[in-house]
Scaffold this motif. Structure first.
Motif, mmCIF file in Angstrom:
data_model
loop_
_atom_site.group_PDB
_atom_site.id
_atom_site.type_symbol
_atom_site.label_atom_id
_atom_site.label_comp_id
_atom_site.label_asym_id
_atom_site.label_seq_id
_atom_site.Cartn_x
_atom_site.Cartn_y
_atom_site.Cartn_z
ATOM 1 N N PHE A 54 45.486 39.290 31.421
ATOM 2 C CA PHE A 54 46.235 38.180 30.837
ATOM 3 C C PHE A 54 45.479 37.569 29.664
ATOM 4 C CE2 PHE A 54 46.957 33.602 30.532
ATOM 5 C CZ PHE A 54 48.313 33.584 30.231
ATOM 6 N N LEU A 55 44.195 37.258 29.857
ATOM 7 C CA LEU A 55 43.414 36.627 28.796
ATOM 8 C C LEU A 55 43.320 37.538 27.571
ATOM 9 C CD1 LEU A 55 40.554 34.969 30.885
ATOM 10 C CD2 LEU A 55 42.486 33.835 29.793
ATOM 11 N N ASP A 56 43.209 38.835 27.811
ATOM 12 C CA ASP A 56 43.156 39.777 26.698
ATOM 13 C C ASP A 56 44.483 39.783 25.926
ATOM 14 O OD1 ASP A 56 41.774 41.959 25.234
ATOM 15 O OD2 ASP A 56 43.422 43.160 26.031
ATOM 16 N N GLY A 57 45.579 39.643 26.659
ATOM 17 C CA GLY A 57 46.897 39.684 26.027
ATOM 18 C C GLY A 57 47.253 38.430 25.257
ATOM 19 N N VAL A 58 46.596 37.299 25.569
ATOM 20 C CA VAL A 58 46.949 36.033 24.902
ATOM 21 C C VAL A 58 45.820 35.534 24.006
ATOM 22 C CG1 VAL A 58 48.495 35.371 26.774
ATOM 23 C CG2 VAL A 58 46.120 34.595 26.827
ATOM 24 N N GLY A 102 56.118 31.281 29.882
ATOM 25 C CA GLY A 102 56.625 32.315 28.984
ATOM 26 C C GLY A 102 55.613 33.418 28.743
ATOM 27 N N LEU A 103 54.340 33.053 28.601
ATOM 28 C CA LEU A 103 53.299 34.056 28.380
ATOM 29 C C LEU A 103 53.148 34.974 29.591
ATOM 30 C CD1 LEU A 103 50.603 31.836 26.628
ATOM 31 C CD2 LEU A 103 52.008 33.622 25.562
ATOM 32 N N VAL A 104 53.250 34.404 30.786
ATOM 33 C CA VAL A 104 53.142 35.215 31.998
ATOM 34 C C VAL A 104 54.320 36.189 32.090
ATOM 35 C CG1 VAL A 104 53.135 35.165 34.526
ATOM 36 C CG2 VAL A 104 51.797 33.490 33.252
ATOM 37 N N ALA A 123 49.768 31.496 44.302
ATOM 38 C CA ALA A 123 49.253 32.849 44.075
ATOM 39 C C ALA A 123 48.100 32.821 43.084
ATOM 40 C CB ALA A 123 50.363 33.763 43.561
ATOM 41 N N VAL A 124 47.180 33.760 43.251
ATOM 42 C CA VAL A 124 46.014 33.868 42.378
ATOM 43 C C VAL A 124 45.883 35.308 41.914
ATOM 44 C CG1 VAL A 124 43.500 33.679 42.250
ATOM 45 C CG2 VAL A 124 44.806 31.969 43.515
ATOM 46 N N TRP A 125 45.620 35.490 40.631
ATOM 47 C CA TRP A 125 45.396 36.821 40.103
ATOM 48 C C TRP A 125 44.055 37.383 40.563
ATOM 49 C CZ3 TRP A 125 47.091 34.805 34.728
ATOM 50 C CH2 TRP A 125 48.470 35.059 34.539
ATOM 51 N N THR A 126 44.007 38.691 40.677
ATOM 52 C CA THR A 126 42.721 39.353 40.870
ATOM 53 C C THR A 126 41.958 39.290 39.548
ATOM 54 O OG1 THR A 126 43.579 41.506 40.201
ATOM 55 C CG2 THR A 126 43.731 40.940 42.555
ATOM 56 N N MET A 127 40.685 39.670 39.588
ATOM 57 C CA MET A 127 39.894 39.634 38.369
ATOM 58 C C MET A 127 40.482 40.541 37.281
ATOM 59 S SD MET A 127 37.178 37.837 37.599
ATOM 60 C CE MET A 127 36.202 37.688 39.098
ATOM 61 N N PRO A 128 40.850 41.795 37.592
ATOM 62 C CA PRO A 128 41.449 42.633 36.547
ATOM 63 C C PRO A 128 42.746 42.048 35.986
ATOM 64 C CG PRO A 128 40.717 43.994 38.377
ATOM 65 C CD PRO A 128 40.614 42.565 38.824
ATOM 66 N N TRP A 133 43.908 27.982 27.894
ATOM 67 C CA TRP A 133 44.095 28.932 28.998
ATOM 68 C C TRP A 133 42.727 29.379 29.528
ATOM 69 C CZ3 TRP A 133 48.409 27.085 28.993
ATOM 70 C CH2 TRP A 133 49.391 27.223 28.010
ATOM 71 N N TRP A 134 41.786 29.560 28.621
ATOM 72 C CA TRP A 134 40.439 29.981 29.017
ATOM 73 C C TRP A 134 39.767 28.905 29.883
ATOM 74 C CZ3 TRP A 134 37.430 34.377 28.046
ATOM 75 C CH2 TRP A 134 36.065 34.256 28.305
ATOM 76 N N LEU A 135 39.834 27.643 29.469
ATOM 77 C CA LEU A 135 39.224 26.551 30.231
ATOM 78 C C LEU A 135 39.897 26.370 31.588
ATOM 79 C CD1 LEU A 135 38.661 23.879 27.447
ATOM 80 C CD2 LEU A 135 36.900 25.152 28.682
ATOM 81 N N ALA A 136 41.213 26.540 31.632
ATOM 82 C CA ALA A 136 41.914 26.427 32.915
ATOM 83 C C ALA A 136 41.492 27.537 33.854
ATOM 84 C CB ALA A 136 43.427 26.468 32.683
ATOM 85 N N ALA A 137 41.339 28.756 33.315
ATOM 86 C CA ALA A 137 41.040 29.916 34.156
ATOM 87 C C ALA A 137 39.595 29.946 34.621
ATOM 88 C CB ALA A 137 41.360 31.205 33.390
ATOM 89 N N LEU A 138 38.672 29.470 33.784
ATOM 90 C CA LEU A 138 37.260 29.580 34.127
ATOM 91 C C LEU A 138 36.655 28.293 34.686
ATOM 92 C CD1 LEU A 138 37.649 32.185 32.381
ATOM 93 C CD2 LEU A 138 35.260 31.890 31.691
ATOM 94 N N ARG A 139 37.178 27.141 34.249
ATOM 95 C CA ARG A 139 36.579 25.874 34.679
ATOM 96 C C ARG A 139 37.526 25.031 35.518
ATOM 97 N NH1 ARG A 139 32.562 27.088 35.600
ATOM 98 N NH2 ARG A 139 31.545 25.081 35.491
ATOM 99 N N GLY A 140 38.772 25.439 35.665
ATOM 100 C CA GLY A 140 39.675 24.783 36.608
ATOM 101 C C GLY A 140 40.172 23.412 36.193
#
Length: 365
Positions: free
Chosen positions: A155-159, A275-277, A145-150, A168-175
């Motif tokens: 998620f990033l705002d919450g963590v 846990g964060l999710v 599953a993949v999150w939509t942009m919102p 988490w930022w590098l995983a989400a933006l650079r894979g």
């Protein structure tokens, strides 16, 4: 004879179990994680089913009978073994028997001709409103599953205050993969040129974290960084240095360490992310699914597929296209509108050259 083992000499008369254990103990070309997978297959499936058979008498029928039984077996979740799991078990057996052929213990590989159902590559499903509703109502969720942009932004705002937020930022933006995130060192960051070098990953071997180079040449890569990511990493390095100095701890080159200086284990990243999710209330995704999402975001930003392939470190573009290119819904709509505009533009141009009565549908659209 090749050697001796507790269970007897390794020669033409050895059993399949003896050969498999000898092969695992002597093949130095197997990566640690691969070796662990091979060992699990040998212990759980191959030795129980084939171990007592004399290696030179092992037949294609024996192999086929074993895989027929495996296909009807249930895993701990009550589901049949996946086609991908059967294929990996077969790959282990083939590798071991190929080595037996090279050693002259058998004339041919009885697992070579075995045919298994094709294992489809997983395709990521976007968490659309309908999928979210199905998940909330009955717990139904896609395999990948993949999150939509919102959802990702939420998620990033919450963590953002989480100590591991840069990862988490590098995983989400650079894979980056979780082992690559855990193995990232400050020396691998070139913030002056806005680049990140993936040169190693941390792997659990014998209860210890050991750095290993990426599995393939493509995995060893340079990843471009945007200005926001550079600012984030600069701030993170400054804060980490100040924290270490305040505690009187030595500075470690690993870009992210736990309190006390120990490296962050890949398994710990998975555990913490889960846990964060859960706390976020968002529909569930795995840490590896952020990698799928990074490709999706890149495609939404009109990045060419070969560039995306280099970004995530795939040796071939087919893997990138087949596995990681789940596309955001708005891209499908954009493509549909663009296709329609192209056809209607051509239709209107044609309508100017012929009589209105013969092409009336074109001018009415």
């Amino acid at each position: 004879m090749i050697a001796a083992e507790q269970g007897g000499p390794i020669g033409a008369g050895c059993t399949v179990a003896q050969w498999l254990r000898y092969w695992l103990a002597t093949d130095q070309g197997i990566r640690p994680r691969t070796r662990q997978g091979y060992a699990d297959h040998v212990r759980l499936h191959l030795v129980p089913a084939l171990g007592r058979i004399v290696l030179s008498e092992l037949s294609a029928r024996d192999v086929r009978r074993m895989f027929t039984a495996l296909a009807g077996r249930r895993n701990r979740y009550g589901r049949p073994l996946a086609a991908a799991s059967l294929e990996r078990i077969r790959a282990t057996l083939r590798a071991a028997l190929n080595e037996a052929v090279r050693e002259g213990l058998i004339d041919s590989n009885p697992a070579r001709t075995l045919r298994l159902p094709a294992a489809p590559r997983p395709r990521a499903q976007i968490w659309t409103d309908r999928w979210v509703a199905a998940w909330k109502a009955a717990g139904e969720r896609p395999r990948v599953a993949v999150w939509t942009m919102p959802q990702l932004v939420a998620f990033l705002d919450g963590v953002r205050e989480d100590p591991l937020f840069p990862l988490w930022w590098l995983a989400a933006l650079r894979g980056l993969r979780r082992g690559e995130l855990a193995g990232l060192r400050w020396v691998d960051l070139s913030l002056e040129t806005s680049e990140l070098a993936v040169v190693q990953q941390l792997v659990h071997v014998g209860g210890k974290l050991v750095p290993f180079p990426p599995k393939s040449a493509a995995g060893r890569r340079t990843v471009a960084l945007d200005p926001q990511t550079v600012r984030l990493l600069r701030r993170h390095e400054r804060d980490r240095r100040a924290e270490k100095a305040r505690r009187g701890e030595a500075w470690h080159d690993t870009a992210q360490t736990r309190r006390g200086g120990s490296s962050v284990a890949p398994d710990y990243l998975t555990y913490r992310f889960h846990g964060l999710v859960l706390r976020s209330g968002l529909p569930p995704v795995r840490l590896h699914d952020l990698r799928h999402g990074a490709v999706t975001i890149a495609l939404a930003a009109h990045v060419d597929l070969p560039v995306v392939q280099d970004q995530v470190g795939h040796a071939g573009i087919v893997l990138t296209a087949d596995t990681y290119t789940s596309v955001l819904p708005e891209l499908h709509h954009r493509a549909a509108r663009a296709t329609a505009r192209l056809v209607l533009s051509a239709a209107r141009e044609t309508a100017r050259r012929v009589r209105r009565g013969r092409c009336g549908w074109m001018t009415q659209v």
